[in-house]
Design a protein around this motif. Structure first.
Motif, PDB file in Angstrom:
ATOM      1  N   ALA A 151       0.792  -1.177  -0.064  1.00  0.00           N
ATOM      2  CA  ALA A 151      -0.111  -0.103   0.024  1.00  0.00           C
ATOM      3  C   ALA A 151       0.864   1.283   0.054  1.00  0.00           C
ATOM      4  N   HIS A 152       0.850   1.936  -1.083  1.00  0.00           N
ATOM      5  CA  HIS A 152       1.361   3.149  -1.148  1.00  0.00           C
ATOM      6  C   HIS A 152       0.988   4.065  -2.189  1.00  0.00           C
ATOM      7  N   TRP A 166       0.353  -3.338   8.717  1.00  0.00           N
ATOM      8  CA  TRP A 166       1.233  -3.735   7.541  1.00  0.00           C
ATOM      9  C   TRP A 166       0.954  -2.575   6.310  1.00  0.00           C
ATOM     10  N   ASP A 167      -0.399  -2.349   6.243  1.00  0.00           N
ATOM     11  CA  ASP A 167      -0.559  -1.587   4.978  1.00  0.00           C
ATOM     12  C   ASP A 167      -0.327   0.162   5.605  1.00  0.00           C
ATOM     13  N   LEU A 168      -0.242   0.190   6.777  1.00  0.00           N
ATOM     14  CA  LEU A 168      -0.132   1.651   7.101  1.00  0.00           C
ATOM     15  C   LEU A 168       1.325   2.041   7.384  1.00  0.00           C
ATOM     16  N   ILE A 169       2.019   1.051   7.447  1.00  0.00           N
ATOM     17  CA  ILE A 169       3.511   1.359   7.940  1.00  0.00           C
ATOM     18  C   ILE A 169       4.285   2.051   6.761  1.00  0.00           C
ATOM     19  N   GLN A 226       9.451  -4.246   6.124  1.00  0.00           N
ATOM     20  CA  GLN A 226       9.057  -3.495   5.039  1.00  0.00           C
ATOM     21  C   GLN A 226      10.386  -3.009   4.411  1.00  0.00           C
ATOM     22  N   GLU A 227      11.286  -2.367   5.173  1.00  0.00           N
ATOM     23  CA  GLU A 227      12.573  -1.834   4.565  1.00  0.00           C
ATOM     24  C   GLU A 227      13.298  -3.019   3.884  1.00  0.00           C
ATOM     25  N   LEU A 228      13.202  -4.152   4.588  1.00  0.00           N
ATOM     26  CA  LEU A 228      14.020  -5.252   3.602  1.00  0.00           C
ATOM     27  C   LEU A 228      13.481  -5.594   2.434  1.00  0.00           C
ATOM     28  N   ALA A 229      12.029  -5.672   2.355  1.00  0.00           N
ATOM     29  CA  ALA A 229      11.135  -5.860   1.125  1.00  0.00           C
ATOM     30  C   ALA A 229      11.372  -4.792   0.033  1.00  0.00           C
ATOM     31  N   MET A 230      11.505  -3.327   0.688  1.00  0.00           N
ATOM     32  CA  MET A 230      11.566  -2.344  -0.149  1.00  0.00           C
ATOM     33  C   MET A 230      13.102  -2.647  -1.047  1.00  0.00           C
ATOM     34  N   THR A 231      14.068  -2.899  -0.004  1.00  0.00           N
ATOM     35  CA  THR A 231      15.358  -3.133  -0.482  1.00  0.00           C
ATOM     36  C   THR A 231      15.748  -4.490  -1.598  1.00  0.00           C
ATOM     37  N   THR A 232      15.170  -5.375  -1.232  1.00  0.00           N
ATOM     38  CA  THR A 232      15.270  -6.360  -2.257  1.00  0.00           C
ATOM     39  C   THR A 232      14.395  -6.387  -3.427  1.00  0.00           C
TER      40      THR A 232
END
Length: 298
Positions: free
Chosen positions: A188-189, A215-218, A258-264
């Motif tokens: 969610a963005h 999870w969707d708000l983070i 979330q940051e790991l998911a964004m980076t991978t």
């Protein structure tokens, strides 16, 4: 299957898969315009009122079929979601990829607001059980799959990210197991919003799951530190949704994941110069455990 000499996901091999699928569906592809190359490749066919979405691999069949099923269900619920083109057979397997077809929403001068995202998420999280199975929130398999197929990335970076996944997984599972579950978008963005006339639509449902609404708000909450979101904009988001997720006990643990998911996710396109520089920046901040280092949306 994708041939050894054609591994990776590029605009060229995604376009070949899209062209093959369009030919089978009776759509011309010659005037297609690449809109985005990320987890998927997105091509616009304005004259046919169609969008062509190419998934990286046939291994993503479960995600792709879930996305189609969820979008149809949401529309039945009266939810403002982008619609698949049900008159076309899909998904189509082409050149080792999976291709789906969606309604085309023309560009609009109106920019969707974060409060629009908040309203759509509030409505999504309040929907009843869909009556068909959804996966439980679990970003680790796709992160590890990305790392296993990493190309053009230093081995030390891959090893660091593997270890970071291992270190964060137990806390993630503890938080998720103790939080109430609802239907969540999963990615969610504001980049997953489109404006159609007076309506704002939510798109991209391949990560939809059952899990904690937080999870969707983070992603919006962490954007204050990572992407320069103003406190005023974040306040509008929280007022519209009715919750400030930064006050939740599980915020820090799920933000890490979330940051790991964004980076991978970014790592997959590291061959491109802007992505390579941004990946290096993110890796540096993760290694230093610097939660305020500014990232850039690509």
């Amino acid at each position: 299957m994708v041939s050894p000499e054609d591994r990776g996901f590029t605009a060229a091999n995604a376009a070949r898969a899209a062209a093959t699928a369009c030919r089978r569906a009776g759509l011309p592809f010659e005037q297609a315009r690449l809109v985005r190359l990320g987890e998927n490749a997105i091509y616009a066919l304005p004259a046919q009122n169609a969008v062509v979405r190419v998934a990286r691999s046939v291994e993503m069949m479960d995600k792709v079929t879930t996305e189609l099923t969820v979008s149809r269900w949401l529309i039945e619920q009266g939810y403002l979601a982008a619609a698949p083109l049900n008159e076309l057979p899909q998904p189509v397997q082409a050149d080792g990829r999976l291709v789906t077809f969606w309604e085309y929403v023309p560009p609009c001068a109106t920019t969707p607001r974060l409060s629009d995202l908040a309203a759509l998420l509030r409505e999504l999280h309040a929907l009843p059980d869909p009556g068909f199975p959804l996966p439980s929130l679990d970003p680790f398999p796709i992160m590890r799959r990305r790392l296993e197929h990493a190309s053009g990335v230093e081995q030390r970076d891959v090893e660091f990210l593997f270890e970071a996944c291992d270190l964060s997984e137990a806390e993630f599972r503890r938080v998720v197991a103790t939080a109430p579950a609802s239907v969540i978008h999963g990615d969610a963005h504001s980049g997953n919003l489109l404006v159609r006339g007076e309506q704002v639509l939510l798109i991209d449902f391949e990560a939809v799951a059952m899990g904690p609404s937080g999870w969707d708000l983070i992603p919006t909450a962490m954007a204050i530190d990572r992407f320069g979101l103003s406190h005023a904009e974040y306040q509008q988001f929280t007022q519209t949704y009715g919750r400030d997720i930064t006050h939740w006990d599980g915020y820090e643990q799920l933000r890490t994941v979330q940051e790991l998911a964004m980076t991978t996710w970014l790592m997959q396109n590291v061959q491109e110069v802007p992505h390579a520089a941004e990946f290096a920046l993110r890796m540096q901040s993760l290694r230093k455990e610097d939660r305020q280092a500014r990232w850039h949306a690509l």
